[in-house]
Design an enzyme around this catalytic site. Structure first.
Site, PDB file in Angstrom:
ATOM      1  N   SER A 192     -59.291  49.881 -66.337  1.00 14.93           N
ATOM      2  CA  SER A 192     -59.532  48.473 -66.012  1.00 14.93           C
ATOM      3  C   SER A 192     -60.790  48.026 -66.743  1.00 14.93           C
ATOM      4  O   SER A 192     -61.888  48.498 -66.452  1.00 14.93           O
ATOM      5  CB  SER A 192     -59.698  48.351 -64.496  1.00 14.93           C
ATOM      6  OG  SER A 192     -60.150  47.073 -64.163  1.00 14.93           O
ATOM      7  N   HIS A 235     -63.488  46.904 -53.637  1.00 17.14           N
ATOM      8  CA  HIS A 235     -62.719  46.091 -54.590  1.00 17.14           C
ATOM      9  C   HIS A 235     -62.575  44.657 -54.097  1.00 17.14           C
ATOM     10  O   HIS A 235     -62.565  43.716 -54.902  1.00 17.14           O
ATOM     11  CB  HIS A 235     -61.346  46.685 -54.934  1.00 17.14           C
ATOM     12  CG  HIS A 235     -60.675  45.929 -56.054  1.00 17.14           C
ATOM     13  ND1 HIS A 235     -59.794  44.894 -55.831  1.00 17.14           N
ATOM     14  CD2 HIS A 235     -60.808  46.017 -57.414  1.00 17.14           C
ATOM     15  CE1 HIS A 235     -59.396  44.405 -57.010  1.00 17.14           C
ATOM     16  NE2 HIS A 235     -59.995  45.070 -57.976  1.00 17.14           N
ATOM     17  N   PHE A 287     -67.274  33.672 -59.703  1.00 17.92           N
ATOM     18  CA  PHE A 287     -67.740  33.624 -61.096  1.00 17.92           C
ATOM     19  C   PHE A 287     -66.857  32.670 -61.915  1.00 17.92           C
ATOM     20  O   PHE A 287     -67.345  31.841 -62.684  1.00 17.92           O
ATOM     21  CB  PHE A 287     -67.685  35.048 -61.666  1.00 17.92           C
ATOM     22  CG  PHE A 287     -67.845  35.147 -63.143  1.00 17.92           C
ATOM     23  CD1 PHE A 287     -69.095  35.232 -63.718  1.00 17.92           C
ATOM     24  CD2 PHE A 287     -66.724  35.172 -63.974  1.00 17.92           C
ATOM     25  CE1 PHE A 287     -69.246  35.336 -65.098  1.00 17.92           C
ATOM     26  CE2 PHE A 287     -66.860  35.277 -65.341  1.00 17.92           C
ATOM     27  CZ  PHE A 287     -68.115  35.348 -65.913  1.00 17.92           C
ATOM     28  N   HIS A 309     -56.290  45.419 -67.983  1.00 14.98           N
ATOM     29  CA  HIS A 309     -55.889  46.384 -66.960  1.00 14.98           C
ATOM     30  C   HIS A 309     -54.617  47.067 -67.451  1.00 14.98           C
ATOM     31  O   HIS A 309     -53.688  46.421 -67.882  1.00 14.98           O
ATOM     32  CB  HIS A 309     -55.740  45.547 -65.673  1.00 14.98           C
ATOM     33  CG  HIS A 309     -54.796  45.970 -64.634  1.00 14.98           C
ATOM     34  ND1 HIS A 309     -55.155  46.020 -63.289  1.00 14.98           N
ATOM     35  CD2 HIS A 309     -53.498  46.308 -64.662  1.00 14.98           C
ATOM     36  CE1 HIS A 309     -54.134  46.380 -62.569  1.00 14.98           C
ATOM     37  NE2 HIS A 309     -53.106  46.557 -63.369  1.00 14.98           N
TER      38      HIS A 309
HETATM   39  C1  HEM Z   1     -56.320  43.475 -59.282  1.00 18.30           C
HETATM   40  C2  HEM Z   1     -60.627  41.640 -60.427  1.00 18.30           C
HETATM   41  C3  HEM Z   1     -62.188  46.029 -61.653  1.00 18.30           C
HETATM   42  C4  HEM Z   1     -58.193  47.922 -59.691  1.00 18.30           C
HETATM   43  C5  HEM Z   1     -57.350  42.602 -59.544  1.00 18.30           C
HETATM   44  C6  HEM Z   1     -57.219  41.174 -59.587  1.00 18.30           C
HETATM   45  C7  HEM Z   1     -58.420  40.666 -59.910  1.00 18.30           C
HETATM   46  C8  HEM Z   1     -59.323  41.756 -60.062  1.00 18.30           C
HETATM   47  C9  HEM Z   1     -58.786  39.190 -60.110  1.00 18.30           C
HETATM   48  C10 HEM Z   1     -55.919  40.394 -59.382  1.00 18.30           C
HETATM   49  C11 HEM Z   1     -55.311  40.245 -60.770  1.00 18.30           C
HETATM   50  C12 HEM Z   1     -54.047  39.450 -60.773  1.00 18.30           C
HETATM   51  O1  HEM Z   1     -53.033  39.912 -60.226  1.00 18.30           O
HETATM   52  O2  HEM Z   1     -54.064  38.339 -61.341  1.00 18.30           O
HETATM   53  C13 HEM Z   1     -61.388  42.665 -60.929  1.00 18.30           C
HETATM   54  C14 HEM Z   1     -62.635  42.496 -61.629  1.00 18.30           C
HETATM   55  C15 HEM Z   1     -63.072  43.725 -61.978  1.00 18.30           C
HETATM   56  C16 HEM Z   1     -62.092  44.673 -61.492  1.00 18.30           C
HETATM   57  C17 HEM Z   1     -63.292  41.156 -61.918  1.00 18.30           C
HETATM   58  C18 HEM Z   1     -64.327  44.122 -62.695  1.00 18.30           C
HETATM   59  C19 HEM Z   1     -65.315  43.299 -62.985  1.00 18.30           C
HETATM   60  C20 HEM Z   1     -61.245  46.920 -61.206  1.00 18.30           C
HETATM   61  C21 HEM Z   1     -61.329  48.335 -61.394  1.00 18.30           C
HETATM   62  C22 HEM Z   1     -60.211  48.874 -60.828  1.00 18.30           C
HETATM   63  C23 HEM Z   1     -59.417  47.788 -60.312  1.00 18.30           C
HETATM   64  C24 HEM Z   1     -62.457  49.053 -62.137  1.00 18.30           C
HETATM   65  C25 HEM Z   1     -59.781  50.320 -60.711  1.00 18.30           C
HETATM   66  C26 HEM Z   1     -60.477  51.354 -61.092  1.00 18.30           C
HETATM   67  C27 HEM Z   1     -57.328  46.871 -59.460  1.00 18.30           C
HETATM   68  C28 HEM Z   1     -55.935  47.038 -59.086  1.00 18.30           C
HETATM   69  C29 HEM Z   1     -55.392  45.765 -58.986  1.00 18.30           C
HETATM   70  C30 HEM Z   1     -56.469  44.832 -59.286  1.00 18.30           C
HETATM   71  C31 HEM Z   1     -55.218  48.380 -58.867  1.00 18.30           C
HETATM   72  C32 HEM Z   1     -53.940  45.398 -58.698  1.00 18.30           C
HETATM   73  C33 HEM Z   1     -53.680  45.171 -57.249  1.00 18.30           C
HETATM   74  C34 HEM Z   1     -52.236  44.783 -57.000  1.00 18.30           C
HETATM   75  O3  HEM Z   1     -51.665  43.968 -57.725  1.00 18.30           O
HETATM   76  O4  HEM Z   1     -51.667  45.310 -56.039  1.00 18.30           O
HETATM   77  N1  HEM Z   1     -58.649  42.930 -59.822  1.00 18.30           N
HETATM   78  N2  HEM Z   1     -61.099  43.990 -60.830  1.00 18.30           N
HETATM   79  N3  HEM Z   1     -60.081  46.623 -60.548  1.00 18.30           N
HETATM   80  N4  HEM Z   1     -57.623  45.540 -59.564  1.00 18.30           N
HETATM   81 FE1  HEM Z   1     -59.403  44.795 -60.047  1.00 18.30          FE
END
Ligand code: HEM
Length: 339
Positions: A203, A283, A293, A306
């Protein structure tokens, strides 16, 4: 393929912001994502640097990866790690290349005294692989091998569970995992035996295009939450199904940091990863900070990416030579073997 497992949203759902996936060339059925690492106590031993440079050169040989990158990371044991991330869209080319160069990569037949080396590689079917990008103009990570380019705006994002909905195989399979990783035997170069349906995520965050105010906002509000989430997964991840996590910085060949980071983690199952993303305070805090932001920075230039793979047992390879005990999959494999 007829969907037998329903999506979490109805057909009329409209996502709150645009996002994209990438498309691979026709005929690409599998991808290879391989990580070739070296490590030593800080500062990085000169032999480790030589080893990493050698790995990079091997990548340039016949049947080598289509795309390769450098990254650096200081781990929880205070070891400095240098990593090459390599992608292929042809597992047979990877197989030929790896057969020829595995010994040199891992340092077989050599006594490593001041550094360790490891290989972590997965070969997901395209149906067990999904991507999500906040921008469709700048290919990074696996997008560099996706010759079909970016998709149009996709519907399957912006809600919890959308990752599973984006996975083609998620349309028909529950993707439950079975077993735990273990280390058969205990000496020399160590192989970790994986299990079915392990899930992997890379990610990424890239702020290289951000103006000063946007950078200040990212480092003031978002990054501290990301760091807290990465620290949690690194130290306590195994308690919630995250076998290994690294919060890495992309770098040049000398290890000098670029304006790009990524979390790279290995999970017992897609479900464990989903649960952390959807409901764990770390998270959720990252997500909330990101939403704030985006509202505060109209036309934000921060790029998020991602990549997620769910991989069968026989399409994973983890090997460690002279690495400390909690390197990558090694830590969880040893713990589960002893419980
Ligand atoms: C989903 C933000 C870092 C794991 C999301 C989503 C956002 C987000 C906005 C929803 C995306 C969408 O469906 O449109 C962020 C931001 C990060 C970050 C701003 C860093 C600045 C991470 C990291 C991991 C992670 C480092 C794992 C190591 C996930 C997972 C989902 C997700 C697994 C999918 C959840 C699902 O659809 O069931 N994240 N994330 N994220 N993020 Fe993060």
């Amino acid at each position: 393929m007829k969907r037998t497992r329903p999506k979490r949203v109805g057909d009329s759902y409209t996502p709150p912001y645009p996002s994209y996936s990438v498309r691979f060339a026709d005929g690409v059925n599998s991808l290879v994502c391989a990580f070739f690492g070296v490590q030593s106590k800080k500062p990085l031993a000169s032999e480790a640097k030589v080893a990493s440079a050698g790995m990079w050169e091997l990548c340039a040989k016949e049947d080598g990866p289509i795309s390769r990158e450098h990254a650096v990371h200081t781990d929880d044991q205070g070891f400095e790690n240098r990593l090459i991330i390599a992608y292929w869209d042809d597992p047979e080319a990877y197989g030929r290349w790896f057969k020829k160069h595995r010994d040199a990569l891992i340092g077989a037949g050599r006594k490593l005294t001041d550094h360790g080396r490891w290989i972590e590689a997965v070969i997901p079917n395209a149906s067990g692989f999904e991507t999500l990008y906040s921008s469709n103009t700048f290919p990074e990570g696996v997008a560099r091998v996706a010759t079909g380019g970016f998709s149009g705006e996709i519907q399957e994002h912006g809600y919890w569970g959308s990752m599973r909905d984006r996975l083609p195989v998620g349309q028909t399979e529950a993707l439950e995992s079975r077993g735990g990783p273990f280390v058969p035997g205990n000496s020399g170069i160590v192989r970790v035996e994986p299990h079915e349906n392990l899930a992997i995520i890379r990610s990424g965050q890239d702020w290289s295009l951000c103006e000063e105010a946007e950078r200040a906002s990212y480092f003031g509000d978002v990054e501290p939450q990301l760091k807290a989430g990465m620290d949690f997964l690194t130290s306590d991840g195994p308690s919630i199904g995250c076998y290994a996590n690294r919060y890495m910085t992309s770098s040049d060949s000398e290890g000098r940091p670029l304006e790009q980071t990524f979390g790279l983690s290995f999970w017992r199952s897609l479900e464990d990863m989903e649960k952390w993303a959807e409901s764990h305070p770390t998270h959720v805090a990252i997500f909330m900070a990101a939403m704030k932001f985006l509202q505060a920075n109209a036309g934000a230039k921060l790029r998020l990416s991602h990549e997620v793979a769910v991989v069968s047992r026989d399409r994973q390879y983890y090997e460690y030579n002279n690495c400390h005990a909690t390197t990558g999959m090694l830590g969880s494999a040893r713990t589960s073997a002893s419980t």
